[in-house]
Scaffold this motif. Sequence first.
Motif, PDB file in Angstrom:
ATOM      1  N   GLU A 124      50.422  22.966  43.355  1.00 37.08           N
ATOM      2  CA  GLU A 124      51.499  23.775  42.777  1.00 37.08           C
ATOM      3  C   GLU A 124      50.931  25.001  42.068  1.00 37.08           C
ATOM      4  O   GLU A 124      51.479  26.104  42.153  1.00 37.08           O
ATOM      5  CB  GLU A 124      52.319  22.923  41.807  1.00 37.08           C
ATOM      6  CG  GLU A 124      53.178  21.870  42.486  1.00 37.08           C
ATOM      7  CD  GLU A 124      53.971  21.050  41.491  1.00 37.08           C
ATOM      8  OE1 GLU A 124      53.995  21.429  40.295  1.00 37.08           O
ATOM      9  OE2 GLU A 124      54.580  20.047  41.898  1.00 37.08           O
ATOM     10  N   THR A 181      51.689  28.785  43.132  1.00 36.90           N
ATOM     11  CA  THR A 181      52.276  29.668  42.116  1.00 36.90           C
ATOM     12  C   THR A 181      51.431  30.917  41.927  1.00 36.90           C
ATOM     13  O   THR A 181      51.956  32.034  41.840  1.00 36.90           O
ATOM     14  CB  THR A 181      52.407  28.907  40.781  1.00 36.90           C
ATOM     15  OG1 THR A 181      53.231  27.763  40.968  1.00 36.90           O
ATOM     16  CG2 THR A 181      53.003  29.798  39.705  1.00 36.90           C
ATOM     17  N   ILE A 235      54.520  35.224  37.089  1.00 34.63           N
ATOM     18  CA  ILE A 235      53.668  34.221  37.729  1.00 34.63           C
ATOM     19  C   ILE A 235      52.670  33.673  36.729  1.00 34.63           C
ATOM     20  O   ILE A 235      52.372  32.475  36.717  1.00 34.63           O
ATOM     21  CB  ILE A 235      52.957  34.834  38.961  1.00 34.63           C
ATOM     22  CG1 ILE A 235      53.976  35.093  40.067  1.00 34.63           C
ATOM     23  CG2 ILE A 235      51.858  33.913  39.469  1.00 34.63           C
ATOM     24  CD1 ILE A 235      53.390  35.771  41.298  1.00 34.63           C
ATOM     25  N   ARG A 282      54.330  31.012  34.762  1.00 32.10           N
ATOM     26  CA  ARG A 282      54.453  29.760  35.524  1.00 32.10           C
ATOM     27  C   ARG A 282      53.098  29.048  35.610  1.00 32.10           C
ATOM     28  O   ARG A 282      53.030  27.824  35.506  1.00 32.10           O
ATOM     29  CB  ARG A 282      54.988  30.051  36.925  1.00 32.10           C
ATOM     30  CG  ARG A 282      56.431  30.530  36.930  1.00 32.10           C
ATOM     31  CD  ARG A 282      56.875  30.909  38.324  1.00 32.10           C
ATOM     32  NE  ARG A 282      56.920  29.763  39.210  1.00 32.10           N
ATOM     33  CZ  ARG A 282      57.126  29.852  40.516  1.00 32.10           C
ATOM     34  NH1 ARG A 282      57.287  31.050  41.085  1.00 32.10           N
ATOM     35  NH2 ARG A 282      57.161  28.766  41.262  1.00 32.10           N
TER      36      ARG A 282
END
Length: 373
Positions: free
Chosen positions: A7, A11, A355, A358
Amino acid sequence: MSNARAELLLTKAGIPFEPEPRWIKEGQKPDFYCKGKQPFWCEVKTLERPDDSEKLSSAFHDLRNRTANIEQTGQGIAYIHDDFSERDAKNVVQLLKRGLKRFEDGDSPDIIVALVPRDPDRKQFVRFSVATGSHGTAEFHSCVSRTGSYGSPDGIFANPFGQQVTQHFSTGTKRTAVAGAFLHPNETFLVAIVVWRHSDRFALISAASALPAKRLKNSQRIREVLSDANDQFKNGMKYKDAPCLLTIFHDGLDVPDETIIKSALYGNLKFVFPKGRPEKGKLIFDKDGGWTPEKNRTTSAILYVRNDGQPLLVHNYWARKPFPTGRFDCKEVSLLPKGTFQETDIVKRPISPSILTRIAGFLGKLWKAKLKR
């Protein structure tokens, strides 16, 4: 844990994704369906460390922690047997500290070897120096061997074998013998640390097995996880027709280099030459790879991540649906029709603030997961 790492990778690349889509009603689900202008499936696999590699890594970190506060200078490599124990660790570090002091003397050796032999008398110690040729003078600091013989690591052997060597024992006695009579390069030992001079404070930089070299099965393991992932992708393709990316995370001292990864996918290296003309020979990839015109064509590419380093993306020449280039900041490898490989440079893209936010969130998840372990 591996899915969380994937992930983070997706990301960072700015790729939106859906974990294990609920709209897949039957069969195995690939780990992610990645959306956007160029959607693709992503399955994540982890190559766990073999038991012997896990032991070696654990022993190396133990020794590195034990030697972290040594004040003398130098650099060392540890050679560790599968039977290595805490007692061996204590012994070899004690011997190492004695040996490092010798670098400060006017008659200091070129290298120091701290050694715990296979059958040690841990209450007695011995010191002796041998001329080795390629390594200069090697001075051994060892527990006394009950058998009277000592192994030696990293190709360190007496040259010539017939040289006379004096052994100095902690009891105060001395014994002179031919080097080849008691120092045997092929004999195993429990642990050894080979040290050479360096201007920085002492550091243990790597470790290797004290046992004879064993063939790593990385190619076989890569082909096995590729086959498993390919079946999962086939089920996903029933729902969404898109390229398929297998992401492999591999940590440890045994991670393969780029050549091994290529050979796992496209075939083992084989030397071929015309009959009677070996000078015209060349290395080629055999037809036993994970990818062939008939095998695992659903998998479009593999993204290989070693020890959290820069990923390597290898494209499947025979893929039914090619994987788009430039989706990740990494080196990409493609097979050309003539059988050679084309490699592209790393593409560098700026990371947007959203980003980065995240990524920070995923790092927080990873840290929490690590604390729970």
